[in-house]
Design a protein around this motif. Structure first.
Motif, PDB file in Angstrom:
ATOM      1  N   ASP A  49       0.992  -1.130  -0.001  1.00  0.00           N
ATOM      2  CA  ASP A  49      -0.123  -0.002  -0.233  1.00  0.00           C
ATOM      3  C   ASP A  49       0.937   1.152   0.135  1.00  0.00           C
ATOM      4  O   ASP A  49       1.167   1.889   1.169  1.00  0.00           O
ATOM      5  N   LEU A  50       1.594   1.506  -1.122  1.00  0.00           N
ATOM      6  CA  LEU A  50       2.453   2.579  -1.458  1.00  0.00           C
ATOM      7  C   LEU A  50       2.048   3.955  -1.095  1.00  0.00           C
ATOM      8  O   LEU A  50       0.759   4.328  -1.312  1.00  0.00           O
ATOM      9  N   LYS A  51       2.790   4.748  -0.248  1.00  0.00           N
ATOM     10  CA  LYS A  51       2.469   6.353   0.186  1.00  0.00           C
ATOM     11  C   LYS A  51       3.244   7.185  -0.576  1.00  0.00           C
ATOM     12  O   LYS A  51       2.797   8.207  -1.119  1.00  0.00           O
ATOM     13  N   GLU A  52       4.533   7.066  -0.877  1.00  0.00           N
ATOM     14  CA  GLU A  52       5.577   7.906  -1.435  1.00  0.00           C
ATOM     15  C   GLU A  52       6.625   6.988  -2.170  1.00  0.00           C
ATOM     16  O   GLU A  52       6.806   5.887  -1.919  1.00  0.00           O
ATOM     17  N   ALA A  53       6.861   7.806  -3.428  1.00  0.00           N
ATOM     18  CA  ALA A  53       8.027   7.089  -4.135  1.00  0.00           C
ATOM     19  C   ALA A  53       8.579   8.368  -4.823  1.00  0.00           C
ATOM     20  O   ALA A  53       8.114   9.113  -5.099  1.00  0.00           O
ATOM     21  N   SER A  54       9.883   7.643  -4.963  1.00  0.00           N
ATOM     22  CA  SER A  54      10.830   8.804  -5.801  1.00  0.00           C
ATOM     23  C   SER A  54      11.756   7.845  -6.729  1.00  0.00           C
ATOM     24  O   SER A  54      12.239   6.945  -6.165  1.00  0.00           O
ATOM     25  N   GLY A  55      11.855   8.508  -8.025  1.00  0.00           N
ATOM     26  CA  GLY A  55      12.934   7.724  -8.907  1.00  0.00           C
ATOM     27  C   GLY A  55      14.247   8.171  -8.466  1.00  0.00           C
ATOM     28  O   GLY A  55      14.494   9.104  -7.615  1.00  0.00           O
ATOM     29  N   GLY A  56      15.055   7.341  -9.078  1.00  0.00           N
ATOM     30  CA  GLY A  56      16.578   7.470  -8.938  1.00  0.00           C
ATOM     31  C   GLY A  56      17.380   6.988 -10.080  1.00  0.00           C
ATOM     32  O   GLY A  56      16.899   7.127 -11.227  1.00  0.00           O
ATOM     33  N   ASP A  57      18.382   6.669  -9.790  1.00  0.00           N
ATOM     34  CA  ASP A  57      19.326   6.054 -10.855  1.00  0.00           C
ATOM     35  C   ASP A  57      19.612   4.545 -10.999  1.00  0.00           C
ATOM     36  O   ASP A  57      18.894   3.929 -11.505  1.00  0.00           O
ATOM     37  N   VAL A  58      20.479   4.165 -10.036  1.00  0.00           N
ATOM     38  CA  VAL A  58      20.608   2.634  -9.897  1.00  0.00           C
ATOM     39  C   VAL A  58      20.615   1.914  -8.399  1.00  0.00           C
ATOM     40  O   VAL A  58      20.889   3.019  -7.444  1.00  0.00           O
ATOM     41  N   ILE A  59      20.163   1.035  -8.243  1.00  0.00           N
ATOM     42  CA  ILE A  59      20.268   0.447  -7.069  1.00  0.00           C
ATOM     43  C   ILE A  59      21.780  -0.166  -6.800  1.00  0.00           C
ATOM     44  O   ILE A  59      22.429  -0.978  -7.525  1.00  0.00           O
ATOM     45  N   ILE A  60      22.305   0.391  -5.767  1.00  0.00           N
ATOM     46  CA  ILE A  60      23.601   0.233  -5.518  1.00  0.00           C
ATOM     47  C   ILE A  60      24.068  -0.901  -4.490  1.00  0.00           C
ATOM     48  O   ILE A  60      24.964  -1.411  -4.423  1.00  0.00           O
ATOM     49  N   LEU A  61      23.019  -1.217  -3.552  1.00  0.00           N
ATOM     50  CA  LEU A  61      23.178  -2.030  -2.364  1.00  0.00           C
ATOM     51  C   LEU A  61      21.650  -3.038  -2.559  1.00  0.00           C
ATOM     52  O   LEU A  61      20.876  -2.436  -2.400  1.00  0.00           O
ATOM     53  N   ASP A  62      22.212  -4.188  -2.814  1.00  0.00           N
ATOM     54  CA  ASP A  62      20.980  -5.083  -2.787  1.00  0.00           C
ATOM     55  C   ASP A  62      20.953  -5.966  -1.861  1.00  0.00           C
ATOM     56  O   ASP A  62      21.703  -7.317  -1.962  1.00  0.00           O
ATOM     57  N   ARG A  63      20.205  -6.127  -0.731  1.00  0.00           N
ATOM     58  CA  ARG A  63      20.290  -7.105   0.253  1.00  0.00           C
ATOM     59  C   ARG A  63      21.628  -7.528   0.836  1.00  0.00           C
ATOM     60  O   ARG A  63      22.181  -8.240   1.222  1.00  0.00           O
ATOM     61  N   GLY A  64      22.469  -6.198   1.171  1.00  0.00           N
ATOM     62  CA  GLY A  64      23.639  -6.070   1.772  1.00  0.00           C
ATOM     63  C   GLY A  64      24.687  -6.246   0.708  1.00  0.00           C
ATOM     64  O   GLY A  64      25.899  -6.331   1.341  1.00  0.00           O
ATOM     65  N   VAL A  65      24.539  -6.468  -0.404  1.00  0.00           N
ATOM     66  CA  VAL A  65      25.477  -6.940  -1.338  1.00  0.00           C
ATOM     67  C   VAL A  65      25.803  -5.910  -2.232  1.00  0.00           C
ATOM     68  O   VAL A  65      24.745  -5.282  -2.917  1.00  0.00           O
ATOM     69  N   THR A  66      27.075  -5.425  -2.688  1.00  0.00           N
ATOM     70  CA  THR A  66      27.109  -4.304  -3.698  1.00  0.00           C
ATOM     71  C   THR A  66      26.957  -4.730  -4.948  1.00  0.00           C
ATOM     72  O   THR A  66      27.125  -5.795  -5.319  1.00  0.00           O
ATOM     73  N   ALA A  67      26.099  -3.916  -5.465  1.00  0.00           N
ATOM     74  CA  ALA A  67      25.519  -4.313  -6.941  1.00  0.00           C
ATOM     75  C   ALA A  67      26.943  -3.787  -8.042  1.00  0.00           C
ATOM     76  O   ALA A  67      26.856  -2.568  -8.336  1.00  0.00           O
TER      77      ALA A  67
END
Length: 367
Positions: free
Chosen positions: A196-214
């Motif tokens: 049930d989303l309230k806020e969202a902002s776009g960005g660039d790239v996901i740099i950290l994925d579940r503790g692992v550097t992307a």
């Protein structure tokens, strides 16, 4: 539209509604007719302000739901409208270009006018007791009759359905007072959920994925290992803490950091996931008591399309309940003098005094 994060915070700040910290967020569009709009997804209080259907699914976003859970993920969207007859109609998108054979909804967050031409349009409003929502149905009511021409005014609290080509009949067949059920869905691709989303902002790239550097992080105008000023959003694993990270750059003082270095910084700050958003000259962090706390590479704060704000909804309280050192760490100079400074916070954790006096220091006799 385009405004500095600090001016938004100062303008909206009020007793019981303290905009105490602000940070820039998404990239923004620099061409007509959407100059100044966020470049990718932007949600505000459960309402879609912007969605670029050509770009958004390819870039990392920062999402917050009504329970204050957070995700860094990629949005996959669909928009449907169910008529009182039970017939389902798909929308092409929201607050973006109306092309041939499309049906688009324009709300007040996209501007005061639809900015269309040669379109058939009709007004709709939220039904009594309803709110805008994402991933849950809500009711709207048709207002008035269809109008041919385009560029209809979007009135406060209302929206406009606009159609061209083969989709014109979807507007012409609507009748004044007809109830519509809207379902605007956003599936978060990596986590495969529809909160049930309230806020969202776009960005660039996901740099950290579940503790692992992307290590795949990078985009066509910004290589993975390029050094730039950075703004980053993230959170810890149980989503109880939000983290804003900001790195200055393009100056003699700081060269900036790479995507992977940014991931390391956010992990050091306790993050489980993190996304890189607009950086460069846009990178700005503001606090009501401290002002701009970084050195923007433009030499001044830049006006941007949207920003994240930390808001405290508590009554005014100017009594100090906690003190903390200004310096997060200290190297005591041998044969030198160090005079510590203290910040004072009220019972809600709000910074209210940047130079607390009368503090008594003590230490063990052995020291």
């Amino acid at each position: 539209t385009v405004e500095t994060p600090s001016s938004i915070a100062i303008r909206k700040n009020a007793p019981g509604n303290y905009y105490y910290a602000s940070c820039n967020a998404d990239f923004y569009i620099t061409w007509d007719p959407y100059i100044g709009n966020p470049h990718r997804c932007c949600y505000m209080d459960g309402q879609i302000a912007m969605f670029d259907d050509d770009e958004a699914t390819n870039y990392g976003h920062f999402f917050i739901d009504y329970d204050k859970n957070m995700w860094c993920d990629f949005p996959k969207q669909s928009w449907t409208m169910t008529r009182s007859s039970g017939a389902q109609v798909s929308l092409s998108h929201i607050n973006h270009d109306l092309n041939d054979n499309q049906l688009v909804l324009y709300n007040e967050l996209g501007g005061h006018w639809t900015k269309t031409s040669n379109a058939t349009e009709i007004r709709v409003r939220l039904a009594d007791g309803e709110r805008w929502a994402i991933n849950r149905p809500f009711k709207m009511v048709v207002v008035g009759e269809p109008v041919v021409g385009g560029n209809m005014q979007v009135r406060p609290g209302e929206a406009v359905l606009s159609a061209k080509g083969s989709r014109v009949d979807d507007v012409l067949s609507l009748t004044d007072g007809e109830e519509l059920t809207m379902l605007f869905e956003t599936r978060l691709a990596n986590y495969d959920i529809k909160p049930d989303l309230k806020e969202a902002s776009g960005g660039d790239v996901i740099i950290l994925d579940r503790g692992v550097t992307a290590y795949t992080a990078g985009r066509f105008i910004n290589a993975r290992d390029a050094y730039n000023p950075r703004t980053m959003f993230g959170y810890n694993e149980d989503r109880s803490k939000m983290v804003w990270g900001l790195v200055d750059g393009r100056s003699a003082r700081s060269s900036g950091c790479t995507y992977t270095q940014g991931a390391d910084i956010m992990r050091y700050a306790g993050c489980y996931d993190a996304v890189n958003v607009d950086g460069g000259g846009s990178s700005t962090m503001f606090m009501q008591q401290l002002g701009i706390v970084n050195d923007p590479s433009d030499g001044h704060e830049r006006a941007v399309s949207n920003s994240l704000h930390a808001v405290l909804n508590q009554p005014e309280d100017n009594t100090i309940a906690e003190i903390r050192f200004v310096d997060w760490s200290m190297k005591f100079p041998k044969y030198g003098i160090y005079t510590p400074k203290f910040y004072g916070y009220n019972q809600y954790g709000l910074l209210i005094d940047t130079d607390v006096q009368g503090v008594t220091l003590s230490c063990p006799e052995s020291l």
